[in-house]
Design a protein around this motif. Structure first.
Motif, PDB file in Angstrom:
ATOM      1  N   LEU A   1       2.775 -87.720   0.741  1.00  0.00           N
ATOM      2  CA  LEU A   1       4.084 -87.072   0.708  1.00  0.00           C
ATOM      3  C   LEU A   1       5.024 -87.690   1.731  1.00  0.00           C
ATOM      4  CD1 LEU A   1       5.917 -84.761  -0.320  1.00  0.00           C
ATOM      5  CD2 LEU A   1       4.884 -83.287   1.423  1.00  0.00           C
ATOM      6  N   ALA A   2       4.497 -87.990   2.916  1.00  0.00           N
ATOM      7  CA  ALA A   2       5.330 -88.639   3.940  1.00  0.00           C
ATOM      8  C   ALA A   2       5.784 -90.018   3.480  1.00  0.00           C
ATOM      9  CB  ALA A   2       4.551 -88.726   5.251  1.00  0.00           C
ATOM     10  N   ASP A   3       4.898 -90.773   2.848  1.00  0.00           N
ATOM     11  CA  ASP A   3       5.303 -92.084   2.329  1.00  0.00           C
ATOM     12  C   ASP A   3       6.405 -91.946   1.280  1.00  0.00           C
ATOM     13  OD1 ASP A   3       3.406 -93.197   3.971  1.00  0.00           O
ATOM     14  OD2 ASP A   3       1.862 -93.315   2.405  1.00  0.00           O
ATOM     15  N   GLN A   4       6.291 -90.923   0.440  1.00  0.00           N
ATOM     16  CA  GLN A   4       7.319 -90.703  -0.582  1.00  0.00           C
ATOM     17  C   GLN A   4       8.660 -90.369   0.052  1.00  0.00           C
ATOM     18  OE1 GLN A   4       6.969 -87.161  -3.084  1.00  0.00           O
ATOM     19  NE2 GLN A   4       7.192 -88.450  -4.896  1.00  0.00           N
ATOM     20  N   MET A   5       8.642 -89.546   1.093  1.00  0.00           N
ATOM     21  CA  MET A   5       9.883 -89.212   1.771  1.00  0.00           C
ATOM     22  C   MET A   5      10.460 -90.433   2.500  1.00  0.00           C
ATOM     23  SD  MET A   5      10.129 -86.158   0.765  1.00  0.00           S
ATOM     24  CE  MET A   5      11.650 -85.779   1.617  1.00  0.00           C
ATOM     25  N   CYS A   6       9.596 -91.271   3.066  1.00  0.00           N
ATOM     26  CA  CYS A   6      10.088 -92.504   3.703  1.00  0.00           C
ATOM     27  C   CYS A   6      10.774 -93.396   2.684  1.00  0.00           C
ATOM     28  CB  CYS A   6       8.935 -93.236   4.373  1.00  0.00           C
ATOM     29  SG  CYS A   6       8.279 -92.403   5.838  1.00  0.00           S
ATOM     30  N   ALA A   7      10.190 -93.495   1.478  1.00  0.00           N
ATOM     31  CA  ALA A   7      10.809 -94.324   0.443  1.00  0.00           C
ATOM     32  C   ALA A   7      12.145 -93.752   0.011  1.00  0.00           C
ATOM     33  CB  ALA A   7       9.867 -94.436  -0.762  1.00  0.00           C
ATOM     34  N   ALA A   8      12.297 -92.405   0.106  1.00  0.00           N
ATOM     35  CA  ALA A   8      13.564 -91.781  -0.277  1.00  0.00           C
ATOM     36  C   ALA A   8      14.605 -91.839   0.834  1.00  0.00           C
ATOM     37  CB  ALA A   8      13.315 -90.325  -0.674  1.00  0.00           C
TER      38      ALA A   8
END
Length: 429
Positions: free
Chosen positions: A304-311
């Motif tokens: 989830l943190a990686d997804q937020m970083c990509a966003a």
């Protein structure tokens, strides 16, 4: 010798055949008896069904008819008018005994007193016992006691007047026994009827409670699914919108970054579909996604943190303690709380904001802290609008936790809660 030795051997098959023949004869006779009993039971069942369809007044009129027929066939012509009148007055009110038991008993008792005054003995005096039984079966205890006392008084007067050769005690005891038996039988019928009515009322009440519990369970499940859909759709749409803006911005200057953003958008959409199928899969037995994809938990916070970083929201996750003993439903609650908090940060803070997630796991509690470095809201105590924070409060309350969301003293926004793993919180979840 040979003939003598052969006789027993020849007789054995004969005895065996006779035994088999007797057995088959018994079997056939048993079958015929069963068939005959079944044929004989058919008229009885038909008569029982016919009788159950008749109104009670039809059966209540049988006794008056029999008593009148007995008087008409046994009395002398000079005694017939008085006997028929008294028998009719004693027995005919029994036709309406179920509708008005006290009134019928009063009429029968009054007629019996007139009969005692005239000195006429009649078989129709049994109507007093039937009327007493009806009062005991359909009225209260006080009415039953009064009616029993009236009938017992009548029995005393009748025995005093018509006892032969001074034999008073024997007929009085016999009549008293019949009076007590009629009253007790009626009380038992009333008690049984009240017991069955109570059982029926209890069954209806239990069925109503089960229906209410089922409706509450449906409402709770609907609320849970709504909350899950809100978290899934809001989070993934927010991420997809942010990635789409980034791809549009970078498609000319950096096509590679734009392509990566579009691929991330596709992956986010697939993840959203998977989460929706997983959440709705419990409603269908033929939905395999709920079995293929486990519920997200603390271990999926890194993704989830990686997804937020990509966003566009740099996020750091810190987990203290081993989460292996935490139930899957509690881990799902932690994941949804973090997901909603990060989604709110992504929507309501400008670019350059950083977020930090800290999970503290112990044997009885799980503490969740999500903070960001975004600017404080323009008004002190203001909170983002929408249903995100109320839904987070409901999730935390399911595990006995209280969620606090608001601006931090040094700037930024923070969300904190502590979930109880034991007690009513886990049970209610």
């Amino acid at each position: 010798m040979t003939e003598a030795a052969a006789e027993p051997g020849d007789a054995h098959p004969v005895r065996h055949r006779d035994r088999v023949r007797r057995v088959w004869t018994a079997v056939r006779l048993t079958g015929y008896a069963d068939l005959a009993s079944a044929r004989a039971a058919r008229p009885m069942r038909a008569a029982r069904r016919w009788g159950s369809r008749q109104p009670p007044m039809v059966w209540d009129s049988l006794l008056p008819a029999l008593l009148l027929l007995n008087i008409l066939t046994t009395r002398a012509p000079q005694e017939l008018p008085m006997a028929v009148a008294l028998t009719a007055a004693l027995s005919l009110p029994l036709v309406w005994r179920r509708r008005a038991p006290l009134t019928v008993f009063g009429a029968v008792a009054a007629t019996a007193f007139v009969q005692w005054l005239t000195g006429v003995q009649l078989p129709a005096d049994i109507a007093l016992l039937v009327a007493l039984y009806t009062v005991a079966a359909h009225s209260g205890r006080r009415s039953t006691l009064v009616a029993g006392a009236v009938v017992e008084g009548g029995a005393l007067l009748a025995c005093l007047r018509w006892a032969t050769d001074g034999a008073f005690l024997t007929p009085f005891v016999a009549v008293t026994a019949m009076v007590v038996a009629a009253a007790v039988l009626g009380v038992n019928v009333r008690t049984t009827r009240a017991y069955l009515a109570a059982l029926q009322e209890r069954a209806v009440r239990l069925e109503r409670q089960q229906d209410q519990q089922a409706r509450l369970a449906v409402a709770e499940e609907r609320t849970r699914i709504t909350r899950e859909m809100h978290d899934i759709v809001t989070h993934n749409l927010s991420v997809m919108v942010a990635l789409t803006d980034a791809a549009v911005y970078a498609q000319r200057r950096s096509p590679d970054k734009a392509t990566a953003a579009m691929l991330q958008i596709s992956e986010t959409g697939r993840q959203a579909l998977t989460d929706m199928r997983r959440s709705l899969g419990v409603l269908r037995t033929d939905e395999p996604d709920a079995e293929r994809h486990p519920l997200p938990g603390i271990a999926q916070l890194a993704a989830l943190a990686d997804q937020m970083c990509a966003a566009g929201l740099p996020t750091r996750v810190e987990v203290q303690g081993a989460p292996t003993h935490i139930p899957a439903t509690a881990q799902l609650t932690v994941y949804r709380l973090v997901q909603e908090a990060l989604t709110n940060t992504l929507k309501h803070t400008p670019s350059g904001t950083h977020a930090k997630v800290r999970i503290q796991c112990s044997t009885e509690t799980v503490a969740v802290d999500v903070t960001d470095s975004g600017p404080r809201p323009p008004r002190s105590g203001a909170t983002p609008s929408g249903h995100g924070i109320p839904g987070m409060r409901e999730r935390a309350a399911a595990y006995g936790g209280t969620l606090r969301a608001g601006p931090l003293p040094g700037g930024g926004w923070g969300v904190h809660t502590r979930l109880q793993l034991r007690g009513s919180g886990a049970a209610s979840a």
